[in-house]
Design a protein around this motif. Sequence first.
Motif, PDB file in Angstrom:
ATOM      1  N   PHE A  88       0.497  -1.377  -0.223  1.00  0.00           N
ATOM      2  CA  PHE A  88       0.334  -0.042  -0.273  1.00  0.00           C
ATOM      3  C   PHE A  88       1.248   1.627  -0.282  1.00  0.00           C
ATOM      4  O   PHE A  88       0.805   2.161  -0.254  1.00  0.00           O
ATOM      5  CB  PHE A  88      -0.962   0.083   2.138  1.00  0.00           C
ATOM      6  N   ASN A  89       2.201   1.222   0.195  1.00  0.00           N
ATOM      7  CA  ASN A  89       2.777   2.364  -0.236  1.00  0.00           C
ATOM      8  C   ASN A  89       4.872   2.298  -0.140  1.00  0.00           C
ATOM      9  O   ASN A  89       4.800   0.957  -0.045  1.00  0.00           O
ATOM     10  CB  ASN A  89       2.894   2.786   1.378  1.00  0.00           C
ATOM     11  N   THR A 110      -7.467   4.845  -4.443  1.00  0.00           N
ATOM     12  CA  THR A 110      -7.855   5.527  -3.884  1.00  0.00           C
ATOM     13  C   THR A 110      -8.322   4.931  -2.370  1.00  0.00           C
ATOM     14  O   THR A 110      -8.878   3.263  -2.656  1.00  0.00           O
ATOM     15  CB  THR A 110      -8.894   6.427  -4.312  1.00  0.00           C
ATOM     16  N   LEU A 111      -8.650   5.162  -1.090  1.00  0.00           N
ATOM     17  CA  LEU A 111      -8.792   4.503  -0.302  1.00  0.00           C
ATOM     18  C   LEU A 111     -10.950   3.831  -0.833  1.00  0.00           C
ATOM     19  O   LEU A 111     -11.104   2.935  -0.414  1.00  0.00           O
ATOM     20  CB  LEU A 111      -8.572   5.031   1.237  1.00  0.00           C
ATOM     21  N   GLY A 112     -11.264   4.685  -1.251  1.00  0.00           N
ATOM     22  CA  GLY A 112     -12.678   4.407  -1.824  1.00  0.00           C
ATOM     23  C   GLY A 112     -12.616   3.495  -2.812  1.00  0.00           C
ATOM     24  O   GLY A 112     -13.623   3.049  -2.647  1.00  0.00           O
ATOM     25  N   TRP A 144       8.836   6.650  -2.025  1.00  0.00           N
ATOM     26  CA  TRP A 144       8.501   6.548  -3.291  1.00  0.00           C
ATOM     27  C   TRP A 144       7.063   7.200  -2.889  1.00  0.00           C
ATOM     28  O   TRP A 144       5.744   6.000  -3.584  1.00  0.00           O
ATOM     29  CB  TRP A 144       8.582   4.835  -2.517  1.00  0.00           C
ATOM     30  N   ARG A 145       6.797   8.530  -1.964  1.00  0.00           N
ATOM     31  CA  ARG A 145       5.493   8.272  -2.148  1.00  0.00           C
ATOM     32  C   ARG A 145       5.071   9.028  -2.861  1.00  0.00           C
ATOM     33  O   ARG A 145       4.038   8.755  -3.945  1.00  0.00           O
ATOM     34  CB  ARG A 145       5.287  10.154  -1.036  1.00  0.00           C
ATOM     35  N   PRO A 153       0.126   8.059  -4.343  1.00  0.00           N
ATOM     36  CA  PRO A 153      -0.389   9.123  -4.168  1.00  0.00           C
ATOM     37  C   PRO A 153      -1.860   9.901  -3.272  1.00  0.00           C
ATOM     38  O   PRO A 153      -1.529  10.481  -2.958  1.00  0.00           O
ATOM     39  CB  PRO A 153      -0.474  10.328  -5.524  1.00  0.00           C
ATOM     40  N   HIS A 154      -2.284   8.101  -3.291  1.00  0.00           N
ATOM     41  CA  HIS A 154      -3.523   8.533  -2.454  1.00  0.00           C
ATOM     42  C   HIS A 154      -3.389   7.207  -1.086  1.00  0.00           C
ATOM     43  O   HIS A 154      -4.162   7.498  -0.786  1.00  0.00           O
ATOM     44  CB  HIS A 154      -5.146   7.562  -3.699  1.00  0.00           C
ATOM     45  N   TYR A 155      -1.591   7.220  -0.665  1.00  0.00           N
ATOM     46  CA  TYR A 155      -2.410   6.620   0.629  1.00  0.00           C
ATOM     47  C   TYR A 155      -2.534   7.082   1.825  1.00  0.00           C
ATOM     48  O   TYR A 155      -1.947   8.385   1.707  1.00  0.00           O
ATOM     49  CB  TYR A 155      -0.578   5.735   0.585  1.00  0.00           C
TER      50      TYR A 155
END
Length: 436
Positions: free
Chosen positions: A48-49, A67-69, A183-184, A188-190
């Motif tokens: 996830f990251n 995204t989380l959604g 690696w952010r 980008p949505h984490y």
Amino acid sequence: MPLAARASSDMLKTHRRVLLLQGPMGHFFNRLRQWLTQHGATVFKINFNGGDRWFHRGPNTVDYTGTLGDFDDWLIVYVATHRIDAVVCFGDCREYHRIGRRVAKEHGLPFYVFEEGYVRRPDYITLELDGANGYSSLACDAVALPHAGDEPRVRPAPRQPTGYRFRRMAWAAMTYYGAGLIWRHRFPHYRHHKEFSPFPEIVCWVRSALRKQWFRVREAALRRFVSRDIAGRYFLVPLQVFNDSQIRHHSPFEDVRDFIEDVIVSFARHAPRETHLVIKHHPMDRGHRDYRRWIASLTRTHGLSGRIHYLHDAHVPSLITKSRGVVTINSTTGLSALNHGCPVYVAGRAFFDLPGLTSQMPLAVFWRSPAPVDRQRVSQLKTYLLSMTQHNGSFYGDSPWMRAQDAHTSIINTVPGAGDYGHSRSSISASGEQVS
């Protein structure tokens, strides 16, 4: 839901296509993958990251960059496509894992949760089916614990040392957060469950080390006072870490400060005048929070001068044995107190908050009449936990339980931590891109 009739690790190793979500920082899930593979499973892993990606780049590994959604729908497709028959995570209160738990439940898949050990830390870790802590089967079915006279279903194995080292955990944390920063852009949505940067953690660790030395000297007289002068006349309140997910998801409190206020107000109104309150700060929270001013303000407001005592560093078992009772949100310190025969009141939701163990009366009553502990019931709970959900191992050390599960394999080196730091270099991203 019924309590497990087999140890959770015995059930886990029967699955053939296992999906790993987020694990503890470091290489523990790599060792778990190796162990499951040895038992015939094909193991899949979602990152996830950047921290996840650094530690987990083996076969059947995918980076989730959405995204989380969108994760709910994405996971449903992933589970169906890869014919997953079990899902595993570390910490079931993280948002991605709450979604994973829901998806698993909707599709009839077993959902396994690793957590810190309920007992005998740091030499035990928790593995439960369906959920841990407030989601534990025990918390959901309080009357299902074996009754008096029942034989334990499995005899707990002797404990072996795990070689846990704080420096190993610190190295894993710094590497994890550092890789997450590097690696952010890839994720980008984490959304992390707490601040996702190595710099605040470094500051807090330094502050914690300095405060530990300061409080060791500053609170020496207070420790002697509690141990000698008010022994047997105080109630112990062990605090939890300010961002503990067990508070957010398994209690009525928004913040530790709310809990402190509720306890002090109740104590002022209902506790016998000869009793005292000892509030113990959590050692892992030493670098983050200090409640001295908040407690001092509440003490003045409610006329409790001389009866409220705030400690940062002290030997918790000694505090427990000399107290009249323990009041906790849902800390496993409550379980330790029960093991010492000390009455416990749980203000939140905890798997050990069971009739015959903890007080089932209001806190106002607990101050005056702490419910006695049924030692036989405690023994039954402890035997059940050690037999079914507690595994002799460490996330940052050796895992004897993996060797004990199969004495004929040598997938885990007997030297603590050996073999923990290598990893494969290839996997695919959510778009099918190879990672190197």
